[in-house]
Design an enzyme around this catalytic site. Structure first.
Site: not given
Length: 278
Positions: A86-87
């Site tokens: 996840l960014c």
């Protein structure tokens, strides 16, 4: 391999989060690798995730806390792609924005806050509130069965990388990291009569007996080849025909036959009429 500083820091944080866990969050490092942490977020009340059991991993770099971890959520949620990095500002996508003062509890609290928002980023997905509630109802089953399959094939390339979980592992990884919670999930599935292969409640005998023939027709597969929507449409046709008599099925033939007979008789009467005087 973790540096002595990272090991000391993560050991201290484990003691702190065990002593005073943040709301809706539990976490611990793997026994084999202190850099691999497993967490469970419980869906907060008044959210589409209420009561859901969301399992994921934090993979810390050897030089933590001077660099952030990779963050993944393995349990399907309708919010994130399962087992995908996840960014986030607190993840390894943005090492320059990471603050060494942030701890595991800070990271997981930030993840929970982001999850309950509608902000989009790499690794997030869109879904309706209803869909997310359905995902929440199946989280315990998914965690403890690996999605109802004992196969070990990964779904796509997004699940690759250190810390990724292959969907379909039969729940082996979850069971190894969360044995007590897995036991609770197994007991819950038995009480709720959840089918381990599908994640759906098993109908009782009385429910099966009350299924009318017309309704059963909707599930039949005429000709042995129809599936999905086609099976429902064709099955509905079978059910409708089962409820109609000969007259209902042949009404159009009767109507056209009556009309043809009327026209024929009219023409015969017209041909036999006496012509009028000129």
């Amino acid at each position: 391999m973790a540096t002595p500083a990272a090991t000391k820091r993560l050991t201290k944080e484990y003691a702190a989060i065990s002593r005073s866990p943040p709301p809706y969050i539990v976490a611990h490092p793997s026994e084999r690798n202190i850099l691999e942490w497993h967490y469970i977020l419980t869906g907060p009340p008044e959210t589409p995730y209420e009561g859901g059991q969301y399992w994921g991993t934090l993979m810390f770099p050897p030089d933590y806390p001077f660099a952030p971890p990779a963050i993944r959520m393995h349990t399907p949620s309708g919010r994130f792609q399962p087992s995908t990095r996840l960014c986030l500002s607190i993840s390894d996508f943005h090492p320059k924005s990471f603050n060494p003062a942030w701890e595991v509890s800070t990271i997981l609290t930030g993840l929970l806050s982001f999850m309950t928002s509608e902000e989009m980023t790499t690794g997030s997905v869109r879904a309706s509130e209803h869909e997310r509630k359905l995902f929440a109802q199946r989280t315990r089953w998914w965690n403890s069965t690996g999605g109802g399959s004992k196969q070990t094939t990964a779904h796509n390339s997004n699940t690759r990388g250190i810390g990724a979980i292959k969907a379909g592992d039969g729940g082996a990884k979850f069971r190894a990291e969360w044995p007590e919670i897995d036991e609770e999930n197994t007991k819950w599935m038995k009480e709720k009569r959840i089918n381990p292969q599908t994640g759906l409640p098993t109908p009782t005998q009385s429910q099966q007996q009350h299924c009318l023939p017309e309704v059963a027709g909707l599930g039949r597969r005429p000709g042995g080849s129809a599936t999905g929507v086609g099976a429902v449409v064709q099955g509905g046709q079978v059910a409708r025909e089962a409820g109609q008599g000969w007259l209902g099925r042949n009404k159009w033939r009767i109507l056209f036959g009556t009309l043809f007979s009327y026209i024929l008789v009219a023409r015969m009467l017209g041909d036999g009429a006496v012509p009028s005087a000129g």
